[in-house]
Design an enzyme around this catalytic site. Structure first.
Site, PDB file in Angstrom:
ATOM      1  N   ASN A 193     127.922  74.832  87.449  1.00  0.00           N
ATOM      2  CA  ASN A 193     127.187  73.951  86.553  1.00  0.00           C
ATOM      3  C   ASN A 193     127.931  72.619  86.493  1.00  0.00           C
ATOM      4  O   ASN A 193     129.027  72.472  87.049  1.00  0.00           O
ATOM      5  CB  ASN A 193     126.995  74.580  85.172  1.00  0.00           C
ATOM      6  CG  ASN A 193     128.312  74.880  84.465  1.00  0.00           C
ATOM      7  OD1 ASN A 193     129.267  74.101  84.528  1.00  0.00           O
ATOM      8  ND2 ASN A 193     128.372  76.019  83.781  1.00  0.00           N
ATOM      9  N   LEU A 194     127.347  71.639  85.826  1.00  0.00           N
ATOM     10  CA  LEU A 194     127.923  70.288  85.858  1.00  0.00           C
ATOM     11  C   LEU A 194     129.327  70.260  85.257  1.00  0.00           C
ATOM     12  O   LEU A 194     130.219  69.581  85.779  1.00  0.00           O
ATOM     13  CB  LEU A 194     127.007  69.311  85.122  1.00  0.00           C
ATOM     14  CG  LEU A 194     127.438  67.840  85.150  1.00  0.00           C
ATOM     15  CD1 LEU A 194     127.520  67.324  86.587  1.00  0.00           C
ATOM     16  CD2 LEU A 194     126.470  66.980  84.334  1.00  0.00           C
ATOM     17  N   SER A 195     129.535  71.004  84.164  1.00  0.00           N
ATOM     18  CA  SER A 195     130.861  71.021  83.534  1.00  0.00           C
ATOM     19  C   SER A 195     131.905  71.597  84.480  1.00  0.00           C
ATOM     20  O   SER A 195     133.017  71.063  84.598  1.00  0.00           O
ATOM     21  CB  SER A 195     130.818  71.837  82.238  1.00  0.00           C
ATOM     22  OG  SER A 195     129.960  71.241  81.297  1.00  0.00           O
ATOM     23  N   GLU A 196     131.558  72.694  85.157  1.00  0.00           N
ATOM     24  CA  GLU A 196     132.485  73.306  86.114  1.00  0.00           C
ATOM     25  C   GLU A 196     132.765  72.364  87.284  1.00  0.00           C
ATOM     26  O   GLU A 196     133.905  72.257  87.754  1.00  0.00           O
ATOM     27  CB  GLU A 196     131.909  74.628  86.616  1.00  0.00           C
ATOM     28  CG  GLU A 196     131.827  75.710  85.545  1.00  0.00           C
ATOM     29  CD  GLU A 196     130.973  76.892  85.967  1.00  0.00           C
ATOM     30  OE1 GLU A 196     131.187  77.989  85.423  1.00  0.00           O
ATOM     31  OE2 GLU A 196     130.077  76.710  86.820  1.00  0.00           O
ATOM     32  N   ASP A 262     122.853  82.854  86.080  1.00  0.00           N
ATOM     33  CA  ASP A 262     122.604  84.119  86.777  1.00  0.00           C
ATOM     34  C   ASP A 262     121.201  84.147  87.367  1.00  0.00           C
ATOM     35  O   ASP A 262     120.983  84.654  88.474  1.00  0.00           O
ATOM     36  CB  ASP A 262     122.774  85.297  85.812  1.00  0.00           C
ATOM     37  CG  ASP A 262     124.217  85.486  85.370  1.00  0.00           C
ATOM     38  OD1 ASP A 262     125.112  84.974  86.056  1.00  0.00           O
ATOM     39  OD2 ASP A 262     124.438  86.143  84.333  1.00  0.00           O
TER      40      ASP A 262
END
Length: 473
Positions: A193-196, A262
């Site tokens: 995701n963007l944060s990761e 998921d």
């Protein structure tokens, strides 16, 4: 976009297995022992969590799923195996008596989570050899591998799983965790995701920066593709030799993003396992994400829900339109990864040969556009007395066919300008052309990465023969 037959998919999921437990009850008073609410437990529920939720999403799509991971030799492991069996998931659990099955117990009152209790030891200290051996045995029968990392230790030797998958020629998709993405070197696709993603490459202020930093990451990790999920901003697909694909979010109401990642990786895996191109798989995953965030709690998406979403995405107007209108209609369809097919002709007297040809052309993609010669163009091409049917009649007949999405007229001797403006994925022409270079517009299509196909006409059907038969009485 056409919904795949997910029942043909076989996917192997490897990752951290968890059991999610919920205790539900009312909380009407404060404990005299401490300033905390007292919950009178009225019901309880158990659900598959962690990597098992990816497997559950795949099973909900109708695919065949094998799930591999660790669990303890305890009551929670037995409960997890029962749930997996009910869901139709083939579980391959490596039991470890020395550790506890990862269990997350949530106490919920009036739809509010009051506390979560985690029972876990982690698996990083375990000998990975037995799990790797079972993984290699399962590889031969699977189509796609999904590695679902929750940083609990099951994928401590993730490099071995990736290397074995690549040697076996199996695509391996990874839902990463943490900031050490170098562990995933050589994977087919990463889905942070963007944060990761930003935790690894730094903050990104726009699409261009996501693309620049994403391409550098792909090169460093030897990835075939990178999919960054961006919440309400949709998702961005990056590939080394293709332009970035930025898809807008489809969710109208966002209630809960729990488990959306998921759902994305499960739809991706299922679509790739049945042979769909990556762009199609990403478009389907984007639709699925828009559905699942509209549900409360960890949820999955059914093929029926996807079918409704695909149908609802159809352009509101089909049939005879102008080129300018068509180009506007195609913008969101391209973003969604739909495959555009174009053919052209006079179609003066529509006959069964035409119908069969157009059905064949439509089967090569998701949308079929028919470019039709105007009356003056037909006259110059076919001679006096043609066309028999004027342009509005010919366009109406074509638009009535189920295989045809849009009909656009052109006045020139050839539709080259129209083909170059549309930039279809597939240009189709019927006849006995010896070489595709003889087909008008082939250069524009090939330059933009498309393909040119030649289809055979159905023997025994000809507009000229029909006209001659009518004239001869």
């Amino acid at each position: 976009m056409i919904l795949p037959d997910f029942s043909l998919a076989r996917v192997l999921v490897v990752g951290d297995l968890m059991l999610d437990r919920y205790w539900f009850g009312g909380a009407s008073r404060i404990s005299p022992e401490a300033p905390v609410p007292v919950v009178r437990v009225e019901s309880s529920e158990e659900r598959i969590g962690g990597a098992g939720n990816v497997a559950l999403n795949l099973a909900a799509l109708g695919g065949e799923v094998d799930l591999l991971g660790y669990a303890g030799e305890d009551e929670a492991a037995a409960a997890l195996e029962r749930l997996l069996a009910v869901a139709g998931i083939r579980s391959h659990i490596e039991r470890c008596p020395a550790v506890a099955t990862i269990t997350k117990l949530r106490v919920v009152s009036r739809q509010q989570q009051l506390i979560r209790l985690d029972f876990e030891d982690g698996f990083a200290h375990l000998d990975p050899a037995p799990l790797v051996t079972r993984f290699r045995a399962l590889l031969e029968e699977t189509g796609v591998v999904v590695l679902s990392d929750y940083a609990k230790g099951t994928l401590a030797c993730v490099e071995e799983f990736i290397a074995a998958s690549r040697r076996a020629g199996k695509p391996v998709l990874v839902d990463p965790k943490g900031v050490d993405f170098d562990r995933y070197r050589g994977a087919t696709l990463l889905t942070p995701n963007l944060s990761e993603f930003e935790a690894v490459v730094g903050a990104c202020c726009d699409d261009a920066e996501i693309e620049r930093k994403g391409r550098a990451l792909m090169t460093r990790l030897d990835l075939e593709a990178l999919l960054v999920t961006r919440g309400e901003h949709g998702m961005s697909l990056l590939r080394p030799t293709a332009g970035a694909l930025h898809l807008p979010a489809h969710g109208k109401e966002v209630y809960d993003v729990t488990g959306a990642g998921d759902t994305v990786i499960s739809v991706l895996a299922a679509a790739l396992a049945v042979g769909r191109p990556l762009t199609d798989a990403v478009a389907l995953a984007n639709l699925a994400a828009g559905i699942v965030v509209g549900k409360l709690g960890t949820a999955s998406v059914s093929p029926e829900e996807l079918a409704i979403a695909i149908h609802g995405q159809r352009a509101p107007r089909r049939g005879a339109i102008t080129l300018a209108e068509l180009l506007d209609v195609l913008i969101p369809l391209r973003r969604a990864g739909e495959r555009i097919v174009v053919t052209n002709g006079c179609f003066d007297l529509l006959h069964p040969g035409h119908v069969h040809y157009l059905e064949q052309a439509r089967a090569l993609g998701d949308r079929l556009i028919v470019l039709v010669n105007g009356d003056d163009s037909v006259r110059r091409l076919k001679g006096a007395g043609r066309p028999v049917n004027p342009l509005p009649h010919r366009m109406a007949m074509l638009a009535a066919l189920e295989s045809v999405d849009w009909v656009v007229a052109f006045d020139g001797d050839t539709p080259r300008d129209e083909i170059c403006a549309i930039r279809p994925h597939v240009l189709v022409k019927g006849g006995d052309y010896a070489d595709i270079t003889a087909i008008v517009g082939h250069d524009c299509v090939l330059e933009t990465g498309g393909e040119v196909r030649i289809l055979d006409f159905v023997e025994g059907h000809s507009t000229t023969r029909i006209i001659e038969a009518i004239r001869n009485g």
